[in-house]
Design an enzyme around this catalytic site. Sequence first.
Site, PDB file in Angstrom:
ATOM      1  N   GLU A 185       0.822  -1.212   0.000  1.00  0.00           N
ATOM      2  CA  GLU A 185       0.000   0.000   0.000  1.00  0.00           C
ATOM      3  C   GLU A 185       0.856   1.263   0.000  1.00  0.00           C
ATOM      4  O   GLU A 185       0.539   2.226  -0.702  1.00  0.00           O
ATOM      5  CB  GLU A 185      -0.948  -0.005   1.205  1.00  0.00           C
ATOM      6  CG  GLU A 185      -2.055  -1.014   1.049  1.00  0.00           C
ATOM      7  CD  GLU A 185      -3.090  -0.936   2.148  1.00  0.00           C
ATOM      8  OE1 GLU A 185      -4.047  -1.713   2.094  1.00  0.00           O
ATOM      9  OE2 GLU A 185      -2.957  -0.101   3.060  1.00  0.00           O
TER      10      GLU A 185
ATOM     11  N   HIS B   6     -10.476   1.504   0.125  1.00  0.00           N
ATOM     12  CA  HIS B   6     -11.102   0.710   1.173  1.00  0.00           C
ATOM     13  C   HIS B   6     -12.618   0.593   1.001  1.00  0.00           C
ATOM     14  O   HIS B   6     -13.276  -0.095   1.778  1.00  0.00           O
ATOM     15  CB  HIS B   6     -10.799   1.330   2.542  1.00  0.00           C
ATOM     16  CG  HIS B   6      -9.348   1.285   2.902  1.00  0.00           C
ATOM     17  ND1 HIS B   6      -8.417   2.139   2.344  1.00  0.00           N
ATOM     18  CD2 HIS B   6      -8.648   0.480   3.738  1.00  0.00           C
ATOM     19  CE1 HIS B   6      -7.220   1.860   2.846  1.00  0.00           C
ATOM     20  NE2 HIS B   6      -7.333   0.865   3.678  1.00  0.00           N
TER      21      HIS B   6
END
Length: 347
Positions: free
Chosen positions: A214, A248
Amino acid sequence: MDSSLALPPNLVGIITPSTAHTLSFLATTSYVGSLYLSQKLFNPKTPKQAKAKPINSNHDDGSAIPPISSTDDGDIGYEGNGPKPGSRDHPETMKRRMIAVIISTTLSLSSVYLTIKSLAKYSGNRSSIIQSLTLLGLRLPNNNDNSKLLYQILPWTLAPILMTGPLFAMLLDDDLPLIGNRYHGEGLLQKLGRGYREFGLMELRNYAVGPITEELVFRSSILSVSILGGLSFSSMVFGTPLWFGIAHAHHALETFRKNGSTKHAAIHAILGCLFQLSYTTLFGWFASYLYLRTGSVLPPLTSHIFCNVMGIYLPSTAIARQPKRRYLIWGSYLAGIAGFVWGLTRL
């Protein structure tokens, strides 16, 4: 912005802001899309039910909010002795997703190199590689050429400073990560040894593969193309983390399905998604600022791992456990916030 991230003349204006946004969009969709494509590409058969060991948690009552990685965040889905086949915490699913995001991350990093190589007109590959690695922050912090010890360690300690309150509360509960003695009679070495033995796929995902991939995508790659696109410092700090938050959003669909696809499940999924979007975006602001001020992805990465280990330990939970120390707990939380703000302004 750190001087190492300043573009040489041959890189200024090589892409437009709209191209930078497009590349950021492609990096985000590639990362999230790989999580779902992995179920089809790497092994099309439905994973078999497997016995899974209990999930380790820093807080037995669930007081900690899940980590801030889009590859974690417990949709546990237990059935019998382990997670349901196909759920995010099933061993086969975790293996496939980790392979997928590593491939996606490699593609995002490569896109930065290929952009520089094809448009900057360097005479050889070596210059393109060096410039790409520098822009991607794959180096130690530059510390703004400040030799003082404080400024050398500050980028690495801002996250722990912010977590002063949770760390103090966990100390009171003898529940500090790695060294807390929740098992009576267990010494530090014994606990570290047990932690090593219990380190499995879920820990590998939450504390290694998730944070590393990430940060390389949502900090290194996206901030690199944003710099190449000439975006302003403020838009990179406050705008680019929205890609991290958006990544997300797919959790809402998984939560909706897990809870039965009902109206109540939809409300639960939306509220959970909005909350997670909020705190991942806040972390993204901090991580992006840290990256741009140090010229390195390493401080944001270590902060990401630290925050994943800690979770979010609310003061109300700490006070409920230690009501006689409420003022000390509140004081530690406020001191952590004040110290964090002080340190952030001195980077």
